[in-house]
Motif scaffolding. Structure first.
Motif, mmCIF file in Angstrom:
data_model
loop_
_atom_site.group_PDB
_atom_site.id
_atom_site.type_symbol
_atom_site.label_atom_id
_atom_site.label_comp_id
_atom_site.label_asym_id
_atom_site.label_seq_id
_atom_site.Cartn_x
_atom_site.Cartn_y
_atom_site.Cartn_z
ATOM 1 N N GLY A 58 -28.911 -3.856 -24.710
ATOM 2 C CA GLY A 58 -29.665 -4.081 -23.479
ATOM 3 C C GLY A 58 -29.141 -5.264 -22.689
ATOM 4 N N GLN A 59 -27.956 -5.750 -23.052
ATOM 5 C CA GLN A 59 -27.390 -6.887 -22.327
ATOM 6 C C GLN A 59 -26.185 -6.459 -21.477
ATOM 7 O OE1 GLN A 59 -26.599 -9.166 -25.780
ATOM 8 N NE2 GLN A 59 -28.770 -9.538 -26.181
ATOM 9 N N GLY A 60 -26.151 -5.175 -21.113
ATOM 10 C CA GLY A 60 -25.059 -4.680 -20.284
ATOM 11 C C GLY A 60 -25.089 -5.309 -18.904
ATOM 12 N N ARG A 61 -23.895 -5.503 -18.328
ATOM 13 C CA ARG A 61 -23.833 -6.163 -17.022
ATOM 14 C C ARG A 61 -23.195 -5.225 -16.011
ATOM 15 N NH1 ARG A 61 -22.310 -11.115 -20.307
ATOM 16 N NH2 ARG A 61 -20.123 -10.505 -20.192
ATOM 17 N N ASP A 62 -23.481 -5.507 -14.768
ATOM 18 C CA ASP A 62 -22.831 -4.762 -13.697
ATOM 19 C C ASP A 62 -21.312 -4.939 -13.843
ATOM 20 O OD1 ASP A 62 -22.522 -3.271 -11.426
ATOM 21 O OD2 ASP A 62 -22.651 -5.018 -10.089
ATOM 22 N N GLY A 63 -20.573 -3.850 -13.750
ATOM 23 C CA GLY A 63 -19.122 -3.943 -13.861
ATOM 24 C C GLY A 63 -18.594 -3.640 -15.260
ATOM 25 N N ASP A 64 -19.507 -3.501 -16.238
ATOM 26 C CA ASP A 64 -19.076 -3.206 -17.610
ATOM 27 C C ASP A 64 -18.347 -1.867 -17.708
ATOM 28 O OD1 ASP A 64 -19.746 -5.500 -18.860
ATOM 29 O OD2 ASP A 64 -21.636 -4.788 -19.727
ATOM 30 N N ILE A 65 -18.859 -0.868 -17.010
ATOM 31 C CA ILE A 65 -18.239 0.460 -17.084
ATOM 32 C C ILE A 65 -16.802 0.384 -16.580
ATOM 33 C CG2 ILE A 65 -18.370 2.866 -16.323
ATOM 34 C CD1 ILE A 65 -21.369 2.540 -16.038
ATOM 35 N N GLU A 66 -16.649 -0.301 -15.450
ATOM 36 C CA GLU A 66 -15.318 -0.416 -14.851
ATOM 37 C C GLU A 66 -14.381 -1.213 -15.772
ATOM 38 O OE1 GLU A 66 -18.193 -0.989 -13.308
ATOM 39 O OE2 GLU A 66 -18.210 0.785 -12.032
ATOM 40 N N LEU A 67 -14.946 -2.240 -16.402
ATOM 41 C CA LEU A 67 -14.145 -3.055 -17.318
ATOM 42 C C LEU A 67 -13.673 -2.216 -18.515
ATOM 43 C CD1 LEU A 67 -13.076 -5.879 -17.885
ATOM 44 C CD2 LEU A 67 -15.242 -6.447 -18.996
ATOM 45 N N LEU A 68 -14.588 -1.402 -19.047
ATOM 46 C CA LEU A 68 -14.226 -0.518 -20.165
ATOM 47 C C LEU A 68 -13.111 0.429 -19.752
ATOM 48 C CD1 LEU A 68 -17.714 0.430 -21.691
ATOM 49 C CD2 LEU A 68 -15.870 -0.781 -22.859
ATOM 50 N N GLU A 69 -13.253 0.962 -18.535
ATOM 51 C CA GLU A 69 -12.230 1.910 -18.061
ATOM 52 C C GLU A 69 -10.870 1.224 -17.935
ATOM 53 O OE1 GLU A 69 -14.440 5.301 -15.417
ATOM 54 O OE2 GLU A 69 -14.298 3.288 -14.530
ATOM 55 N N GLU A 70 -10.889 0.003 -17.406
ATOM 56 C CA GLU A 70 -9.637 -0.713 -17.210
ATOM 57 C C GLU A 70 -8.974 -1.052 -18.554
ATOM 58 O OE1 GLU A 70 -9.995 -4.335 -14.954
ATOM 59 O OE2 GLU A 70 -7.924 -4.847 -15.452
ATOM 60 N N LEU A 71 -9.807 -1.585 -19.461
ATOM 61 C CA LEU A 71 -9.285 -1.903 -20.805
ATOM 62 C C LEU A 71 -8.709 -0.658 -21.463
ATOM 63 C CD1 LEU A 71 -11.994 -4.285 -22.280
ATOM 64 C CD2 LEU A 71 -9.538 -4.706 -22.336
ATOM 65 N N GLY A 72 -9.468 0.432 -21.361
ATOM 66 C CA GLY A 72 -9.049 1.691 -21.977
ATOM 67 C C GLY A 72 -7.699 2.143 -21.449
ATOM 68 N N ARG A 73 -7.568 2.094 -20.123
ATOM 69 C CA ARG A 73 -6.297 2.517 -19.516
ATOM 70 C C ARG A 73 -5.139 1.654 -20.007
ATOM 71 N NH1 ARG A 73 -9.162 3.438 -14.720
ATOM 72 N NH2 ARG A 73 -8.671 1.318 -14.012
ATOM 73 N N ASN A 74 -5.386 0.340 -20.078
ATOM 74 C CA ASN A 74 -4.317 -0.569 -20.500
ATOM 75 C C ASN A 74 -3.922 -0.351 -21.957
ATOM 76 O OD1 ASN A 74 -4.068 -1.765 -18.036
ATOM 77 N ND2 ASN A 74 -5.532 -3.402 -18.467
ATOM 78 N N ILE A 75 -4.919 -0.139 -22.811
ATOM 79 C CA ILE A 75 -4.612 0.092 -24.233
ATOM 80 C C ILE A 75 -3.803 1.383 -24.375
ATOM 81 C CG2 ILE A 75 -5.609 0.595 -26.506
ATOM 82 C CD1 ILE A 75 -7.997 -1.204 -25.617
ATOM 83 N N LYS A 76 -4.228 2.393 -23.634
ATOM 84 C CA LYS A 76 -3.525 3.685 -23.696
ATOM 85 C C LYS A 76 -2.050 3.542 -23.354
ATOM 86 C CE LYS A 76 -5.351 7.721 -22.136
ATOM 87 N NZ LYS A 76 -6.023 8.664 -23.024
ATOM 88 N N SER A 77 -1.773 2.686 -22.370
ATOM 89 C CA SER A 77 -0.389 2.610 -21.921
ATOM 90 C C SER A 77 0.440 1.600 -22.702
ATOM 91 C CB SER A 77 -0.335 2.282 -20.430
ATOM 92 O OG SER A 77 -0.940 1.024 -20.209
ATOM 93 N N SER A 78 -0.211 0.733 -23.487
ATOM 94 C CA SER A 78 0.585 -0.319 -24.112
ATOM 95 C C SER A 78 0.570 -0.333 -25.642
ATOM 96 C CB SER A 78 0.107 -1.692 -23.600
ATOM 97 O OG SER A 78 -1.256 -1.863 -23.904
ATOM 98 N N ALA A 79 -0.309 0.440 -26.279
ATOM 99 C CA ALA A 79 -0.359 0.385 -27.749
ATOM 100 C C ALA A 79 0.916 0.978 -28.338
ATOM 101 C CB ALA A 79 -1.584 1.117 -28.268
ATOM 102 N N LEU A 80 1.210 0.564 -29.548
ATOM 103 C CA LEU A 80 2.469 0.920 -30.189
ATOM 104 C C LEU A 80 2.514 2.378 -30.634
ATOM 105 C CD1 LEU A 80 5.170 0.030 -31.456
ATOM 106 C CD2 LEU A 80 3.875 -0.765 -33.430
ATOM 107 N N CYS A 81 1.449 2.834 -31.259
ATOM 108 C CA CYS A 81 1.517 4.184 -31.828
ATOM 109 C C CYS A 81 0.442 5.085 -31.236
ATOM 110 C CB CYS A 81 1.386 4.133 -33.343
ATOM 111 S SG CYS A 81 -0.299 3.930 -33.933
ATOM 112 N N GLY A 82 0.548 6.335 -31.588
ATOM 113 C CA GLY A 82 -0.362 7.349 -31.077
ATOM 114 C C GLY A 82 -1.822 7.030 -31.332
#
Lengths: 124, 597
Positions: free
Chosen positions: B478-502
């Protein structure tokens, strides 16, 4: 295993044992194994049938059992069902008759008329 | 060899073992002996038959009568009535939900009717410990055919033309993979089976190895012939002791018949297989990490290229395929590429095995042609959602996969269509979710799994997923903040493109796909501080309806926090401060007076 032919030989041998698990068109031999049938000796009959079918290496014969057929006075009953669905019912089967049914009916396709019973239970 | 007049097949898959099939089998054997039927009736233990929720199950041949949910005490009745007297024990048959009459044989059950079995063709039908029974079902004929009638190039061509794609994840064309290895320079080459099944909810690899271990060995040997390898390894996790045991037995028996070892079928082709037991780290399912683990090093992935096809085990060219992929190889060689290519869709050929689990009536192992719709799998084979609940989504592909909502239920299942929806075929875990599942909580579960299992070698996976998990945990509290969804999306995209393995590259998928299809649910958690599914404890408030409550006091009696007060025969109420949100009161209320908001 030195060749494919050797594998095929082994395969056919085991397939016979496993044929039971495949749904195939063939002859079905059904022994009535109600209390009445067992009391009249159906257990011995089914054992002999199994032994004969196995000894003669009969392919596509399924041996199975069913409950009381309502012809208790004719027990043990053995019904032979052909691939086309035609049924012949033998009554008062004993070990000797069982062996002959396998030889005459299953192997040579000869129905032994004098041992068959009609649905009403009368001798034909 | 002796003939029997009846075969009793006892399912000994993992599901049935845990529901007590061994006791049922022993009771059957005991009663068969008591009745003197041991010369006439044979009891055979098989691998998983599929309908795991009905276990322990048995099938009695020649009739094919299917009995389910057996207890050892039922064995007496089955032996006396069915095996001795030939009378089907009706109350132990399967009762389809919509029909008044029970289904006698398994062919009459929808669960089996709609399936096409290629990889599972023997599983649940043969005794996995008998190489002879495998041979009777055309086992090792494909290997024999390849060795005596085909050149290695013809075998390669056949697999290529069949259109078989890897069943372990991304769906890379199998024939192409083999060709790369065949063409790679070097005399020493290896064949590896990836049996490190680690996805939550997936158990098809385990079931195939436990139910039909020889098919994996035969597939590997065929590949060995095609690419010029003479040594194979099966990498299987230690958590699957039965799979290891059956595989060991299978290798020993195949060797005894000369189906593995030197000069197979009298040719100059030699091939042998060894088992490598892994410690069960999720990352070891990733091919480069798996190879490192076989070599005795720490199971960590390395950057690709070079791909294992060129530089694999001990630096040598290596073909690595999943269990299910191997199980498809012998039937393709035996029946031809065209036969296989005729099943499935344009780009995805053949069938796929799914481990159906979660909120669905019939859970278990199912194999369907590619292109079958999710609706067919969940409703026709799976029998729909239990308890009259609403279907919400289906999660496929484990932590690398994603959720598909109800609006896409009619999508034909193949590699491309699932990827298009943000999910993947993956190894084939299929978890059905109903309305009582919170999608944010589900995403958290998978992310937590990835966090636990990350090997830690690269920072996007190690730290990135940790940050994502922290955000999700905050939202759930219940401590979610405005912008959390967008932050998750951004982090997700970055991890997808930079992690070492599948694995790292797909780790954000459960979060991204739930945001994509269930964004409103995230928003409800963050902005309204509410969990629509009523799962996240910190966000739900239990309330008693004044109209419905008749003051029976049952709720107050069971409340562990003594948070419910009220006079007898008058409406009660819940003290929100004291309430620990355990839900016990709601469960116990007979008048449906307690609800969440």
């Amino acid at each position: 295993m030195k060749s494919l032919a050797e594998l095929d030989k082994l395969r056919e041998e085991i397939q016979r044992e496993m044929a039971l698990r495949e749904k195939k068109e063939g002859i079905k031999v059904v022994v009535s194994m109600g209390t009445c049938g067992i009391a009249a000796g159906a257990r011995d009959v089914i054992a002999v049938l199994l032994e004969e079918i196995s000894r003669r290496n009969l392919q596509d014969v399924v041996l199975t059992q069913t409950g009381c057929a309502g012809l208790c006075h004719c027990e043990p009953l053995v019904q032979v069902e052909g691939p086309g669905g035609e049924k012949v019912t033998y009554g008062h089967v004993d070990e000797q008759k069982a062996r002959e049914i396998v030889a005459a009916h299953l192997v040579n396709g000869q129905v032994i008329k004098e041992w068959t019973v009609k649905e009403e239970g009368e001798r034909v | 060899m002796r003939l029997y007049r009846a075969h009793v097949l006892v399912c000994a898959g993992a599901g049935c073992i845990s529901s007590g099939c061994q006791a049922v089998k022993n009771a059957l054997l005991e009663n068969i002996e008591r009745l003197g039927l041991q010369q006439e009736v044979k009891v055979v233990e098989t691998g998983c038959m599929g309908p795991c929720d009905l276990g322990p199950v048995i099938v009695v041949y020649p009739e094919g009568v299917f009995y389910r949910q057996l207890k050892p005490s039922d064995a007496v009745e089955i032996a006396e009535e069915h095996l001795l007297k030939g009378r089907v024990v009706r109350h132990l048959l399967y009762q389809p939900a919509e029909s008044a009459t029970p289904a006698t044989t398994f062919e009459q059950i929808d669960f089996f009717k709609k399936q096409t079995r290629i990889a599972l063709r023997n599983t649940g039908i043969i005794n996995p410990e008998s190489v002879e029974e495998y041979i009777a079902r055309d086992g090792y004929r494909a290997l024999g055919k390849a060795l005596s009638e085909m050149t290695p190039a013809q075998v390669l061509e056949c697999i290529k033309r069949s259109g078989l794609r890897g069943r372990g994840g991304a769906g890379f064309p199998t024939g192409l993979k083999w060709e790369f290895t065949a063409r790679a320079p070097g005399d020493t080459k290896y064949v590896v089976c990836n049996a490190d099944e680690g996805d939550p909810g997936a158990f098809m690899d385990r079931s195939i190895i436990e139910g039909d271990p020889h098919t994996v060995l035969e597939g590997m040997a065929i590949c060995g012939y095609a690419i010029g390898a003479r040594q194979g390894y099966v990498y299987v996790r230690a958590e699957y002791p039965l799979a290891v045991e059956r595989l060991e037995l299978a290798i020993a028996r195949a060797r005894r018949y000369g189906l593995l070892g030197d000069n197979i079928f009298g040719t100059d082709f030699s091939f042998d297989v060894e088992i490598r037991v892994g410690a069960g780290a999720f990352v070891c399912g990733e091919e480069t990490a798996l190879l490192a683990s076989i070599e005795g090093r720490r199971g960590e992935p390395r950057p690709r290229p070079p791909f294992p096809a060129v530089q694999g085990l001990w630096g040598k060219p290596t073909v690595i395929n999943n269990v299910e992929t191997w199980a498809n190889v012998p039937p393709i060689i035996l029946n031809g590429a065209d036969w296989f290519a005729s099943i499935g869709t344009e780009k995805s050929k053949g069938t796929k095995v799914f481990a159906l689990a979660g909120k669905v009536n019939n859970t278990g192992l199912v194999e369907v042609p590619m292109g079958t719709t999710l609706r067919e799998i969940i409703y026709e084979i799976g029998g729909g959602i239990p308890g009259g609940k609403q279907f919400k989504a289906v999660q496929t592909g484990g932590p690398s996969g994603g959720c598909i909502p109800a609006s896409h239920l009619d999508v034909p299942v193949d590699y491309e269509s699932l990827t298009g929806l943000g999910a993947i075929m993956g190894s084939g875990g299929m978890i059905v979710l109903d309305e009582t599942t919170c999608m944010v909580d589900l995403a958290r579960f998978f992310l937590e799994f990835v966090q636990d299992e990350s090997c830690g070698k690269c920072s996007p996976c190690r730290i990135g997923t940790r940050r994502m998990l922290e955000i999700l945990e905050r939202i759930i509290k219940g401590q979610g903040r405005d912008g959390d969804i967008e932050l998750l999306e951004e982090l997700g995209r970055n991890i997808k493109s930079s992690a070492l393995c599948g694995l790292g590259q797909t780790a954000p998928n459960p979060v991204l796909s739930t945001i994509r299809h269930f964004r409103a649910e995230y928003a409800a958690h963050i902005y309204d501080k509410k969990c629509p599914a009523g799962v996240c404890k910190d966000l739900i408030v239990y309330t008693i309806s004044e109209e419905k409550c008749n003051g029976c006091g049952r709720c107050a009696l069971v409340c562990p926090a003594r948070a419910i007060v009220g006079e007898k025969k008058k409406a009660h109420r819940i003290d929100v401060e004291k309430c620990i949100r355990c839900g016990t009161c709601m469960e116990k209320c007979k008048f449906m007076a307690i609800y969440t908001m």
